[in-house]
Design an enzyme around this catalytic site. Sequence first.
Site, PDB file in Angstrom:
ATOM      1  N   SER A 249       0.852  -1.188   0.000  1.00 52.03           N
ATOM      2  CA  SER A 249       0.000   0.000   0.000  1.00 52.03           C
ATOM      3  C   SER A 249       0.882   1.229   0.000  1.00 52.03           C
ATOM      4  O   SER A 249       2.113   1.142  -0.036  1.00 52.03           O
ATOM      5  CB  SER A 249      -0.897   0.010   1.228  1.00 52.03           C
ATOM      6  OG  SER A 249      -0.132   0.385   2.359  1.00 52.03           O
ATOM      7  N   LYS A 250       0.239   2.366   0.069  1.00 53.59           N
ATOM      8  CA  LYS A 250       0.941   3.646   0.043  1.00 53.59           C
ATOM      9  C   LYS A 250       1.980   3.790   1.150  1.00 53.59           C
ATOM     10  O   LYS A 250       2.975   4.484   0.988  1.00 53.59           O
ATOM     11  CB  LYS A 250      -0.092   4.756   0.174  1.00 53.59           C
ATOM     12  CG  LYS A 250       0.025   5.709  -0.975  1.00 53.59           C
ATOM     13  CD  LYS A 250      -0.939   6.813  -1.005  1.00 53.59           C
ATOM     14  CE  LYS A 250      -0.242   8.074  -1.460  1.00 53.59           C
ATOM     15  NZ  LYS A 250       0.578   7.960  -2.641  1.00 53.59           N
ATOM     16  N   ARG A 251       1.718   3.098   2.269  1.00 47.64           N
ATOM     17  CA  ARG A 251       2.671   3.182   3.378  1.00 47.64           C
ATOM     18  C   ARG A 251       4.066   2.736   2.957  1.00 47.64           C
ATOM     19  O   ARG A 251       5.067   3.097   3.572  1.00 47.64           O
ATOM     20  CB  ARG A 251       2.232   2.269   4.524  1.00 47.64           C
ATOM     21  CG  ARG A 251       1.089   2.790   5.346  1.00 47.64           C
ATOM     22  CD  ARG A 251       0.768   1.823   6.444  1.00 47.64           C
ATOM     23  NE  ARG A 251       0.394   0.510   5.925  1.00 47.64           N
ATOM     24  CZ  ARG A 251       1.016  -0.626   6.188  1.00 47.64           C
ATOM     25  NH1 ARG A 251       2.043  -0.641   6.989  1.00 47.64           N
ATOM     26  NH2 ARG A 251       0.608  -1.757   5.669  1.00 47.64           N
TER      27      ARG A 251
ATOM     28  N   GLU B  48       2.943   7.171  -9.601  1.00 44.84           N
ATOM     29  CA  GLU B  48       3.898   7.569  -8.568  1.00 44.84           C
ATOM     30  C   GLU B  48       5.307   7.050  -8.888  1.00 44.84           C
ATOM     31  O   GLU B  48       6.294   7.743  -8.650  1.00 44.84           O
ATOM     32  CB  GLU B  48       3.447   7.067  -7.193  1.00 44.84           C
ATOM     33  CG  GLU B  48       2.339   7.927  -6.612  1.00 44.84           C
ATOM     34  CD  GLU B  48       1.613   7.244  -5.455  1.00 44.84           C
ATOM     35  OE1 GLU B  48       0.779   7.923  -4.849  1.00 44.84           O
ATOM     36  OE2 GLU B  48       1.858   6.054  -5.173  1.00 44.84           O
TER      37      GLU B  48
END
Length: 464
Positions: free
Chosen positions: A242-244, A252
């Site tokens: 995930s983005k974490r 991105e």
Amino acid sequence: MGLRSVMRVRFAPSPTGALHIGGARTALYNWLLAHGPGDGPEGGAAAGRGSFVLRIEDTDRERSTEANVAQIIDALAWLGLDWDEGPVSQLANTPRHQEVLAQLLARGQAYHSSAGAEDVKAFKLAHGAECGFRGEPEPSGAVRLRVPQEGETGFVDLVRGELRFPNASMDDPVIARADGSVLYNFAVAVDDLDARITHVVRGDDHISNTPKQLLVFRALGAEPPLYAHLPMLLGPDGKKLSKRHGAASVQELRDRGYLPEAVNNYIALLGTGFDPDEEFFTMAEMAARFRLDRVSRSPAVFDERKLRHLNGQHLRALTLDELTERLERFTGRSGLREAVAISREKIQTLADFWPLAGFFFDGPADDPAAFDRVVGAAGAREVLLQARDALAVLEHFDAGSIERVLRELVDRLGLKPGEVFQPLRVAIAGTTVSPGIFESLALLGRERSRALIDAALARAQARA
Ligand code: GLU
């Protein structure tokens, strides 16, 4: 397997957001299969190249947007994952879904039913929790597909092996709502059938959908495709990616300066059993090697640091002209070629370039702490003065001559090389990182080098 030797695969994203790394992996594996040797006994030469179909699963009208479709297409284009057919809109196939639905209803293979969750619960209470729900046909209501009473619905997943679901415990699945709109599993099966898809390769979050889709194929008397469900992608901490964990979407990754060929290369390595001693592959090499039966069943770990490392290798594999062109596009600046030439060994992503070499174009970076520490250190001003004078008398202001006089200076002053090179670096770059000091001075040229050294001396004087 002869009939299947020309593969027809598809990538079927739901346009509810950006293309995530997991989605990119699914797209890549399908693309590699379409461009690979096929699974026929004769191999690719005889079988011919497969086809890659792009289908946009846009039936969720609330969450599917044009902007998301554009974003996904843009991400696929950036990755170079071009498709042979499509993009096909699932929504645009509505008339065909309705036609097949009517067919199943007419043949009694599906029936209207107003039964809701409560009814299903009551049915299970009466017949046992393991017993699949069977409804009574009604004149209207949602549409359910009849599951055969006997036997099982199974398939050999090309990654996970054999999976079986006893029919008796499967509820008759709802395939259309009372308003007539069809449900996801029905639309997918009809679309895969119509597109003559031979291999469905997708994330394993779809495993539980597969028996329902197989039942649709069976009701239509059609041979289903083969299925392969890819294990989840995890971050280095073992949690779902995930983005974490850093970049989560393809956009991105692009913004962080990764090259599409490196992203593809890294994703292709994730749990696919390529020889671990080799890691650098072109798309053609990957397509030739990729095999579904080598995809690991366990989740794969996406580690951005490894991508970074591989990206550096891909970056250095580009010609100077190619790399310059990519950096010019990435930074929106031009005239970078010479700076690129002396920076390429020191950067791993396109984004690393400007912090390293921006001073050639925009002047020294603003890093007062580095300035005070290095140029403000005892003796540094004297070193800069001496270096300036040594450089001033050079006949040819090239990297080799610069290196020679600066090394002579190191010896003459009895200093360590860094005690001479580092003040010079901070004088010209404003900070402690730059390409090689000799090459950097040479690129700046005699006049600018001198002006920058003088400016640093004046600044150090003012701060002393
Ligand atoms: N639209 C589904 C998704 O985005 C994929 C369906 C499929 O591949 O069968 O997850």
